[in-house]
Scaffold this active site. Structure first.
Site, mmCIF file in Angstrom:
data_model
loop_
_atom_site.group_PDB
_atom_site.id
_atom_site.type_symbol
_atom_site.label_atom_id
_atom_site.label_comp_id
_atom_site.label_asym_id
_atom_site.label_seq_id
_atom_site.Cartn_x
_atom_site.Cartn_y
_atom_site.Cartn_z
ATOM 1 N N GLU A 288 0.369 -1.280 -0.237
ATOM 2 C CA GLU A 288 -0.205 0.004 -0.119
ATOM 3 C C GLU A 288 0.913 0.916 -0.105
ATOM 4 O O GLU A 288 1.105 2.486 0.902
ATOM 5 C CB GLU A 288 -0.758 -0.038 1.535
ATOM 6 C CG GLU A 288 -2.294 -1.138 1.246
ATOM 7 C CD GLU A 288 -3.382 -0.658 2.216
ATOM 8 O OE1 GLU A 288 -2.515 -0.632 3.486
ATOM 9 O OE2 GLU A 288 -3.825 -1.669 1.874
ATOM 10 N N ASP A 367 -8.215 -8.414 4.527
ATOM 11 C CA ASP A 367 -8.332 -7.895 5.267
ATOM 12 C C ASP A 367 -9.652 -7.194 6.774
ATOM 13 O O ASP A 367 -10.040 -6.984 5.879
ATOM 14 C CB ASP A 367 -7.787 -6.812 4.426
ATOM 15 C CG ASP A 367 -7.468 -5.199 5.054
ATOM 16 O OD1 ASP A 367 -7.059 -5.719 6.757
ATOM 17 O OD2 ASP A 367 -7.691 -3.715 4.411
ATOM 18 N N GLU A 395 -12.953 -1.903 12.119
ATOM 19 C CA GLU A 395 -12.793 -1.450 10.998
ATOM 20 C C GLU A 395 -14.578 -2.031 9.909
ATOM 21 O O GLU A 395 -14.649 -0.934 9.785
ATOM 22 C CB GLU A 395 -11.379 -1.261 10.136
ATOM 23 C CG GLU A 395 -11.354 -0.772 8.437
ATOM 24 C CD GLU A 395 -10.402 -0.732 7.964
ATOM 25 O OE1 GLU A 395 -9.520 -1.732 8.827
ATOM 26 O OE2 GLU A 395 -9.784 0.007 7.074
HETATM 27 C C1 BDP Z 1 -6.180 -2.102 5.854
HETATM 28 C C2 BDP Z 1 -7.072 -0.995 6.506
HETATM 29 C C3 BDP Z 1 -5.871 0.595 6.630
HETATM 30 C C4 BDP Z 1 -4.414 -0.373 7.182
HETATM 31 C C5 BDP Z 1 -3.899 -1.491 7.043
HETATM 32 C C6 BDP Z 1 -3.029 -1.956 6.726
HETATM 33 O O1 BDP Z 1 -7.660 -0.043 6.241
HETATM 34 O O2 BDP Z 1 -5.831 1.773 6.829
HETATM 35 O O3 BDP Z 1 -3.219 0.427 6.387
HETATM 36 O O4 BDP Z 1 -5.471 -2.748 6.545
HETATM 37 O O5 BDP Z 1 -3.223 -3.196 7.222
HETATM 38 O O6 BDP Z 1 -7.446 -2.865 7.077
HETATM 39 O O7 BDP Z 1 -1.631 -2.033 6.707
#
Ligand code: BDP
Length: 681
Positions: A288, A367, A395
């Site tokens: 990401e 996730d 979340e």
């Molecule tokens: C996702 C989230 C994000 C996190 C990412 C992570 O939406 O905010 O940065 O995972 O775990 O669940 O790195």
């Protein structure tokens, strides 16, 4: 700090309805003063006893004269006759465990091999008293996991990524700023459930937090670490892999460049000068948009090992996250299945990581959705230290506006049998290190805490933090035991309250699942903030999060035979179980298979009717929770009752929205009416 029942969480200060005489050892406490954690333990004991029985226990010289005493300490701290009576039990203790042993004449000993074990023993003892347990038999407890860790996604500006309970407890306006009383109370809550490690900043390390490893921030972080130290919680920092470049020192962050290694070595040295018991680094790399070793044509093992070598002389650890996938993939290329990514990246590296590296693996391959299969990395990695990463912050599970008690989900994950070494190869044993004989292991949870007075926004979300700690300590605890503990410690012993609250909590995960995305398909949320229904919100984006619904059917074909081949990442018999439509569990059907709406589930219902029924049923379940809570109005303090009622109102309103959006969407796509003729818009 104002007296507030929600603030006290599961460490309520109210008197118990018991006679102190049932626990004669509470008259006096004997310990050797002068050691920080042991002094904390003794102070907790005095406070806990005074709160429970409204009588201060005797300490110091006066305690030695009391007829019954509570002895607290290491075996070497104890008088000979006490040491003799506990020694057989203490020998059974591992790590920072403890024993609680009745001593002849009505005394009691709380003993560990290390001071922090004594502190955990004290919290156990106080919990037992509050739950009216007898304490007549010896108790021997050892933690199942070495690392029992909290991850904060707090940013230096005071915001919290995916935080639903206010601002950061640690930062404001790009400085480390905290209320020491509040942080101490937080450390206390964590230690009371056995948490021993905390990463204090977001895994997404931005410009300001990159400087946390410099002299500009280390002195104030050291003060923070000091507060946690009293409660045996070691701090970790999330670090930016590109730090040497972003801090302007080097032109490269190539992990195989000796200058880069030297840079991290001196960084580690500086950190340990400020924080001698520093735990280590948590790293999100090549994921990401975060930088990582890929920039230099290196792999995750090169990156992690380089950092690990800088920490090794000080006993520090590198916790390297496996949440790695291509968030810019082309969805039309069905081979780049996001679910496959972590396994495809990390299994080829198994055995290449240094012994002070742990890979931190999210529970599922995607996730933190309400329902996912267990990540095949558990059982897939046999020669690598590993940790399980859970998300306590809600979340994707209602953002602490909805009740969603996740302990049942976590328990299913921990109990899942990977079959890596035959039957009984559970996730719990993979992550503790027991299954493969790994040097390190543990569980991390992305925490749900902020500066809201009740810590977690929703009072009931405290139960997730409590249960997380309890499961890290002992994954074999039952969901019912943990739930009963939390309810009684937090809301008291009234039978109506206990049974209604347990019912609400235990039904809540399934209920949330019922009115949101069906059958394991996930992701039907609004993009970005991830709250509320949006069936196609992510469907045509590049994040790899699809349901592939059309007028014929729904679900993602992840089979070996015709799909992405993801099922091939599991050991048998799980591989075949997921591969075959007949044996795939209903709740994960759409995660693994694309099927027509008329496909009959093992439950006997068609997929479309299941969608309708669960969505209507989910809303009804929330209505019932709301009714049950309303009936407790006279039995719960008005403040907490009102706060929870308000959130249940929001939950109901939102559940209705979810129901209508999901049902309408699939009614229009499929053209198949509800067999029960209920209104679908
Ligand atoms: C996702 C989230 C994000 C996190 C990412 C992570 O939406 O905010 O940065 O995972 O775990 O669940 O790195």
């Amino acid at each position: 700090m104002p007296v507030n029942l929600d603030y006290a969480a599961w460490l309520q200060a109210t008197p118990v309805a018991l006679d102190a005489k049932a626990y004669p050892f509470t008259q006096a406490i004997v310990w050797r003063t002068g050691r920080r954690v042991l002094d904390t333990a003794a102070a907790e004991l005095c406070q806990g006893i005074a709160e429970a029985f409204a009588v201060e226990p005797k300490v110091g010289e006066a305690a030695r004269l009391a007829p019954c005493r509570l002895y607290l300490g290491l075996p070497t701290d104890l008088p000979g006759f006490v040491a003799n009576q506990v020694s057989a039990y203490v020998q059974q203790v591992c790590g920072d465990g403890y024993v609680i042993v009745p001593i002849e004449g009505g005394s009691l000993a709380v003993v560990g091999h290390v001071d922090i074990g004594c502190l955990y023993g004290v919290f156990h003892l106080l919990r037992a008293i509050r739950m009216a347990q007898p304490l007549t038999e010896p108790i021997v407890q050892s933690p199942h996991n070495e690392l029992r860790m909290i991850n904060h996604w707090d940013n230096a500006d005071g915001t919290i990524e995916r935080g639903y309970a206010g601002k950061s407890l640690f930062y404001r306006s790009n400085t480390v700023q905290f209320d020491p009383v509040r942080v101490r109370d937080y450390a206390r809550l964590l230690a009371s459930v056995g948490i021993n490690a905390i990463a204090v900043n977001n895994v997404n390390v931005h410009r300001v937090e990159t400087q946390f490893v410099t002299d500009a921030y280390l002195p104030s972080l050291a003060r923070l670490a000091d507060l946690f130290r009293d409660y045996g919680v070691r701090i970790f920092l999330s670090v930016n892999f590109a730090s040497p470049v972003e801090l302007g020192d080097l032109a490269t962050a190539d992990p195989l460049d000796p200058e880069v290694q030297a840079w991290w070595n001196s960084t580690a040295d500086r950190i340990y000068r400020h924080i001698p018991d520093f735990g280590g680094f948590l790293v999100k790399a090549d994921s990401e948009f975060r930088p990582g070793p890929f920039t230099y044509g290196r792999d995750h093992a090169d990156g992690a090992n380089m950092l690990a070598r800088s920490l090794k002389p000080y006993g520090g650890l590198v916790i390297w996250r496996c949440f790695v996938y291509n968030c810019l993939q082309d969805w039309r290329d069905r081979k780049t299945d996001r679910a496959r990514a972590a396994f495809d990246h990390f299994v080829p590296l198994d055995g290449r990581f240094d012994d002070n590296v742990l890979l931190q693996i999210k529970n599922g391959p995607m996730d933190f959705q309400v329902r996912e299969p267990v990540s095949p990395l558990f059982g897939g990695l046999a020669r690598t230290n590993q940790m399980l990463e859970l998300q306590i912050t809600q979340e994707y599970t209602g953002q602490q506006k909805h009740v969603c008690y996740l302990v049942p989900q976590w328990k299913e994950i921990l109990d899942f049998d990977t079959h890596a070494c035959g039957q009984g190869s559970t996730v719990a044993r993979c992550v503790s290190g027991a299954l493969f004989g790994c040097a390190h292991g543990g569980i991390a949870g992305v925490v749900n805490v902020g500066d809201d007075l009740n810590w977690t926004g929703h009072s009931f979300a405290q139960a997730n933090l409590y249960g997380f700690g309890r499961l890290c300590w002992d994954p074999s605890l039952s969901v019912e035991t943990i739930t009963d503990e939390w309810v009684r410690l937090t809301y008291g012993d009234d039978q109506d309250v206990v049974s209604a609250l347990a019912y609400i909590l235990l039904a809540s995960w399934r209920t949330y699942e019922d009115y949101t995305a069906p059958l394991g398909v996930g992701w039907m949320v609004n993009p970005g903030h991830h709250y509320g229904p949006n069936v196609d919100g992510y469907e045509y984006s590049k994040w790899g999060t699809y349901h592939f619904s059309d007028c014929h059917g729904i679900g993602v074909d992840r089979t070996i035979a015709t799909g992405t081949g993801y099922t091939g990442q599991y050991h048998e018999p799980n591989r075949s179980m997921y591969e075959n439509l007949e044996t795939c569990p209903d709740e994960l059907l759409l995660f693994f298979h694309h099927v027509p709406y008329t496909h009959r589930l093992r439950s006997g219902k068609t997929v479309i009717q299941h969608i309708y029924d669960t969505h209507f049923g989910g809303v009804e379940a929330v209505e019932q929770m709301r009714r049950m809570w309303a009936e407790l109005a006279d039995k719960v303090d008005p403040e907490r009752h009102h706060a929870v009622r308000t959130r249940l109102d929001v939950q109901l309103q939102d559940a209705i929205e979810w129901r209508d959006v999901i049902n309408t969407y699939f009614y229009r796509k499929s053209g198949i009416p509800d067999r029960q003729g209920r209104t679908i818009f």
